[in-house]
Design an enzyme around this catalytic site. Sequence first.
Site, short mmCIF file in Angstrom:
data_model
loop_
_atom_site.label_atom_id
_atom_site.label_comp_id
_atom_site.label_asym_id
_atom_site.label_seq_id
_atom_site.Cartn_x
_atom_site.Cartn_y
_atom_site.Cartn_z
N HIS A 1 0.85 -1.20 0.00
CA HIS A 1 0.00 0.00 0.00
C HIS A 1 0.89 1.24 0.00
O HIS A 1 2.11 1.15 0.17
CB HIS A 1 -0.94 0.01 1.22
CG HIS A 1 -0.23 0.04 2.53
ND1 HIS A 1 -0.13 -1.05 3.36
CD2 HIS A 1 0.43 1.04 3.16
CE1 HIS A 1 0.55 -0.72 4.43
NE2 HIS A 1 0.91 0.53 4.34
P1 TYD Z 1 -1.62 -2.66 7.48
O1 TYD Z 1 -1.09 -1.28 7.65
O2 TYD Z 1 -2.40 -2.97 6.25
O3 TYD Z 1 -0.46 -3.73 7.66
P2 TYD Z 1 0.81 -4.12 6.81
O4 TYD Z 1 1.14 -3.00 5.90
O5 TYD Z 1 1.85 -4.37 7.82
O6 TYD Z 1 0.53 -5.38 6.06
O7 TYD Z 1 -2.50 -2.98 8.76
C1 TYD Z 1 -3.01 -4.28 9.01
C2 TYD Z 1 -4.32 -4.14 9.79
O8 TYD Z 1 -4.07 -3.53 11.05
C3 TYD Z 1 -5.35 -3.28 9.06
O9 TYD Z 1 -6.61 -3.92 9.20
C4 TYD Z 1 -5.36 -1.99 9.81
C5 TYD Z 1 -4.86 -2.36 11.20
N1 TYD Z 1 -4.03 -1.29 11.80
C6 TYD Z 1 -4.54 -0.52 12.84
O10 TYD Z 1 -5.69 -0.72 13.30
N2 TYD Z 1 -3.75 0.47 13.37
C7 TYD Z 1 -2.51 0.71 12.91
O11 TYD Z 1 -1.81 1.63 13.42
C8 TYD Z 1 -2.00 -0.07 11.82
C9 TYD Z 1 -0.62 0.17 11.26
C10 TYD Z 1 -2.80 -1.06 11.30
#
Ligand code: TYD
Length: 144
Positions: free
Chosen positions: A57
């Site tokens: 992302h």
């Molecule tokens: P995401 O940022 O998509 O993870 P990665 O890039 O590491 O694969 O986040 C994963 C899940 O966690 C998503 O459902 C959103 C949640 N999340 C939060 O609730 N708070 C946060 O600060 C972060 C970073 C993620």
Amino acid sequence: MMNFVSDIHNCNVIELTKIQNPAGNMSIIQNGEHLPFDVRRVYYLYDVPGGSERGGHAHKDLYQLIIAASGCFDVIIDDGKNKKIIQLNRPNFGLMVIPGIWREIVNFSSGAICFVLASEKYSEDDYIRNYDEFLTYKTSEHAS
Ligand code: TYD
């Protein structure tokens, strides 16, 4: 929204202050001194199974510093034109990821901890999770 086109060449690896001690080293990050943003959130990834890929992302406004607090992993950064892979493997180095950069985090070693300092609290609205949408967003960045 940023008013310039963000580019992977503005995502640098920063060497953090390290206080060396035979009893164990320490690194320090303090608002107003070591980073170009103030930290409003910290999160960390751990217990990452081998072969997992995280990220996938971009963010519209968020600045992040990504640190391999333990172990190592690779961060792929992509501005829609150029890509590069940066291996993080030392706790006293961090990769600055500015807004408007697609990132993927891969090749986690066993026991790796991906420690992230972020400039804003969590907001799903700040995410771009679709790569085609990201490319369109980068085109509009060029237009503004
Ligand atoms: P995401 O940022 O998509 O993870 P990665 O890039 O590491 O694969 O986040 C994963 C899940 O966690 C998503 O459902 C959103 C949640 N999340 C939060 O609730 N708070 C946060 O600060 C972060 C970073 C993620």
